[in-house]
Design a protein around this motif. Structure first.
Motif, PDB file in Angstrom:
ATOM      1  N   LEU A  28       0.845  -1.208   0.000  1.00 49.13           N
ATOM      2  CA  LEU A  28       0.000   0.000   0.000  1.00 49.13           C
ATOM      3  C   LEU A  28       0.876   1.251   0.000  1.00 49.13           C
ATOM      4  N   PRO A  29       1.719   1.421  -1.006  1.00 49.83           N
ATOM      5  CA  PRO A  29       2.661   2.549  -1.009  1.00 49.83           C
ATOM      6  C   PRO A  29       1.982   3.916  -0.980  1.00 49.83           C
ATOM      7  N   THR A  30       0.751   3.989  -1.459  1.00 54.80           N
ATOM      8  CA  THR A  30       0.073   5.283  -1.462  1.00 54.80           C
ATOM      9  C   THR A  30      -0.312   5.739  -0.056  1.00 54.80           C
ATOM     10  N   VAL A  31      -0.352   4.782   0.887  1.00 57.17           N
ATOM     11  CA  VAL A  31      -0.718   5.111   2.268  1.00 57.17           C
ATOM     12  C   VAL A  31       0.474   5.669   3.043  1.00 57.17           C
ATOM     13  N   VAL A  32       1.704   5.356   2.589  1.00 55.10           N
ATOM     14  CA  VAL A  32       2.923   5.697   3.337  1.00 55.10           C
ATOM     15  C   VAL A  32       3.011   7.183   3.691  1.00 55.10           C
ATOM     16  N   PRO A  33       2.778   8.111   2.761  1.00 53.75           N
ATOM     17  CA  PRO A  33       2.884   9.535   3.113  1.00 53.75           C
ATOM     18  C   PRO A  33       1.936   9.972   4.225  1.00 53.75           C
ATOM     19  N   TYR A  34       0.840   9.229   4.390  1.00 50.93           N
ATOM     20  CA  TYR A  34      -0.149   9.604   5.401  1.00 50.93           C
ATOM     21  C   TYR A  34       0.217   9.086   6.793  1.00 50.93           C
ATOM     22  N   ILE A  35       0.984   7.984   6.867  1.00 49.80           N
ATOM     23  CA  ILE A  35       1.319   7.423   8.179  1.00 49.80           C
ATOM     24  C   ILE A  35       2.735   7.811   8.642  1.00 49.80           C
ATOM     25  N   LYS A  36       3.580   8.280   7.711  1.00 47.40           N
ATOM     26  CA  LYS A  36       4.932   8.664   8.115  1.00 47.40           C
ATOM     27  C   LYS A  36       4.942   9.744   9.203  1.00 47.40           C
ATOM     28  N   PRO A  37       3.999  10.717   9.196  1.00 48.46           N
ATOM     29  CA  PRO A  37       3.977  11.695  10.297  1.00 48.46           C
ATOM     30  C   PRO A  37       3.861  11.059  11.677  1.00 48.46           C
ATOM     31  N   LEU A  38       3.237   9.859  11.775  1.00 47.04           N
ATOM     32  CA  LEU A  38       3.172   9.175  13.071  1.00 47.04           C
ATOM     33  C   LEU A  38       4.576   8.835  13.572  1.00 47.04           C
ATOM     34  N   GLY A  39       5.443   8.411  12.645  1.00 48.98           N
ATOM     35  CA  GLY A  39       6.833   8.139  13.014  1.00 48.98           C
ATOM     36  C   GLY A  39       7.557   9.402  13.426  1.00 48.98           C
ATOM     37  N   ASP A  40       7.296  10.504  12.721  1.00 49.28           N
ATOM     38  CA  ASP A  40       7.928  11.780  13.072  1.00 49.28           C
ATOM     39  C   ASP A  40       7.485  12.246  14.456  1.00 49.28           C
ATOM     40  N   ILE A  41       6.193  12.070  14.755  1.00 50.31           N
ATOM     41  CA  ILE A  41       5.687  12.460  16.077  1.00 50.31           C
ATOM     42  C   ILE A  41       6.368  11.648  17.172  1.00 50.31           C
ATOM     43  N   PHE A  42       6.500  10.349  16.952  1.00 48.65           N
ATOM     44  CA  PHE A  42       7.155   9.479  17.936  1.00 48.65           C
ATOM     45  C   PHE A  42       8.591   9.921  18.206  1.00 48.65           C
ATOM     46  N   LEU A  43       9.357  10.170  17.141  1.00 50.87           N
ATOM     47  CA  LEU A  43      10.741  10.600  17.322  1.00 50.87           C
ATOM     48  C   LEU A  43      10.811  11.959  18.016  1.00 50.87           C
TER      49      LEU A  43
END
Length: 416
Positions: A28-43
């Motif tokens: 589901l590569p089209t979903v990646v840009p939408y969930i990557k901010p979750l990783g940024d928030i965690f870091l």
């Protein structure tokens, strides 16, 4: 089985998060840009928590140490043993990586001009930049963690020297330490989501070859760590008590090793380490100081993984890990990670942040390193926890304290 699942639940959840993230990145590569901010928030939450956490953990620990002449001699010997043996672990790991290189893939990003300029600074500029800052407010930046560590140590020493007048401040440090440890626990519960999101991004960007990349450093760690566990610890036991030290150590190290493996916790292994030390013949005056402090400050497993993480980060970025100044700095970072971050929950993540600060490593390289740190945790815990007992044996040898007749030896004597 239920106990093991409970103690390894954080790792299991992290693996589940990584697995879901990988599947999303692949299918589901089209979903990646939408969930990557979750990783940024965690870091970002992790970065925000690290400064107060380090301050309270280090300052309260140093301020609580009480000394007299005998304790001072034991602490001096303990410091010598900790520093030398952690340095040995780091150097042996470097030699292992040189002899058996772990190849890595590049993220396609080279070092930017600011990073290259920082790397070309002279030693004088590097020392000043790493250990001090010009303004107090700059201490609060994660880019100056090394300077902040030194400041926190100085605060702890100052509290000790201030005596009774500083007791309210000491209570504040102790309370703050507990609050920040709980805060980090809360943040780390987001790890499966945050790292899963970042892993989805990496899989999407780098492709399936990413899995082969993780297998190689993990394989190196488990093979090298196992060899280190049996050979180097045996050498230390021999140095401490001669030929009888080796069988005494291993006979009594079984319970701590199994405890560390089943609980995945150095703290949970502390009682069995104290009992093992008593049976080996380590005097209480040494065991009751070295093993509790070693539980926080002495981490062979973390030392090995720290070098491996730096190596992997440099491989991803296509930097030269074996450049002499890089190697020297890596050993220094390993000492700090082992002795400073060891007592902090998820302290390995503090090590990654220290790496970023010292080497100016781009944030994109961090999730891969954090995942490696989580996956080596079982063996790292065994090395970290059981190393405290053999360190207590070495401190007994070098501090001039006398080994007592351990319980095992008493039994053997009564049989004879």
């Amino acid at each position: 089985m239920q106990s093991i699942l409970k103690n390894y639940s954080s790792i299991i959840l992290l693996l589940i998060g990584i697995s879901f993230g990988s599947l999303i990145g692949l299918f589901l590569p089209t979903v990646v840009p939408y969930i990557k901010p979750l990783g940024d928030i965690f870091l970002n939450l992790l970065f925000v928590a690290v400064i107060p956490l380090l301050f309270f953990a280090i300052s309260s620990a140093v301020a609580n140490i009480e000394g007299n002449n005998r304790l001072g001699r034991i602490l001096t010997s303990m410091s010598f043993v900790f520093i030398i043996t952690i340095t040995i672990a780091a150097i042996l790991t470097i030699l292992g990586l040189w002899a058996f290189p772990v190849t890595a893939i590049s993220d396609g990003q080279g070092a930017d001009e600011n990073i290259l300029n920082a790397a070309n600074d002279g030693w004088g500029e590097k020392i000043v930049r790493f250990v001090t800052v010009g303004e107090f407010v700059n201490l609060l930046s994660r880019q100056n963690i090394l300077a902040f560590v030194i400041f926190s140590f100085l605060v702890g020493i100052s509290v000790r020297k201030s005596g009774e007048a500083a007791q309210p401040f000491l209570r504040f440090l102790i309370a703050g330490n507990e609050v920040m440890k709980n805060m980090l626990d809360i943040v780390m519960k987001l790890g499966p989501i945050g790292l899963g999101a970042y892993f989805a991004h990496q899989v999407h960007e780098l492709g399936p070859e990413l899995f082969g990349f993780y297998a190689k450093p993990l394989g190196f760690y488990y093979i090298f760590g196992t060899v280190f566990f049996f050979t180097v610890f045996s050498v230390y036991a021999f140095i401490a008590r001669g030929r009888k030290g080796i069988p005494l150590f291993w006979k009594n190290n079984i319970t701590p090793s199994l405890t560390a493996l089943s609980t995945c916790s150095s703290l949970a292994t502390l009682p069995s380490n104290l009992l093992a030390a008593k049976r080996i013949g380590v005097p209480n005056s040494v065991a009751n100081v070295v093993i509790p402090l070693g539980n926080t400050l002495y981490k062979n497993g973390s030392a090995i993984s720290s070098i491996l993480k730096i190596y992997v980060a440099f491989s991803i970025l296509e930097w030269d890990f074996f450049e002499p100044s890089t190697l020297l700095m890596a050993v220094g970072i390993t000492l700090l990670v082992s002795m400073v971050a060891g007592g902090i929950p998820n302290g390995g993540f503090i090590g990654e942040m220290l790496m970023i600060s010292v080497y100016n490593i781009p944030n994109e390289a961090i999730p891969a390193i954090m995942i490696i740190g989580a996956l080596v945790d079982p063996l790292a815990t065994i090395l970290n926890a059981t190393g405290d007992t053999v360190a207590a044996m070495l401190v007994t040898r070098f501090s001039g304290e006398k080994f007592t007749k351990g319980e095992e030896e008493k039994v053997d004597s009564s049989i004879v």
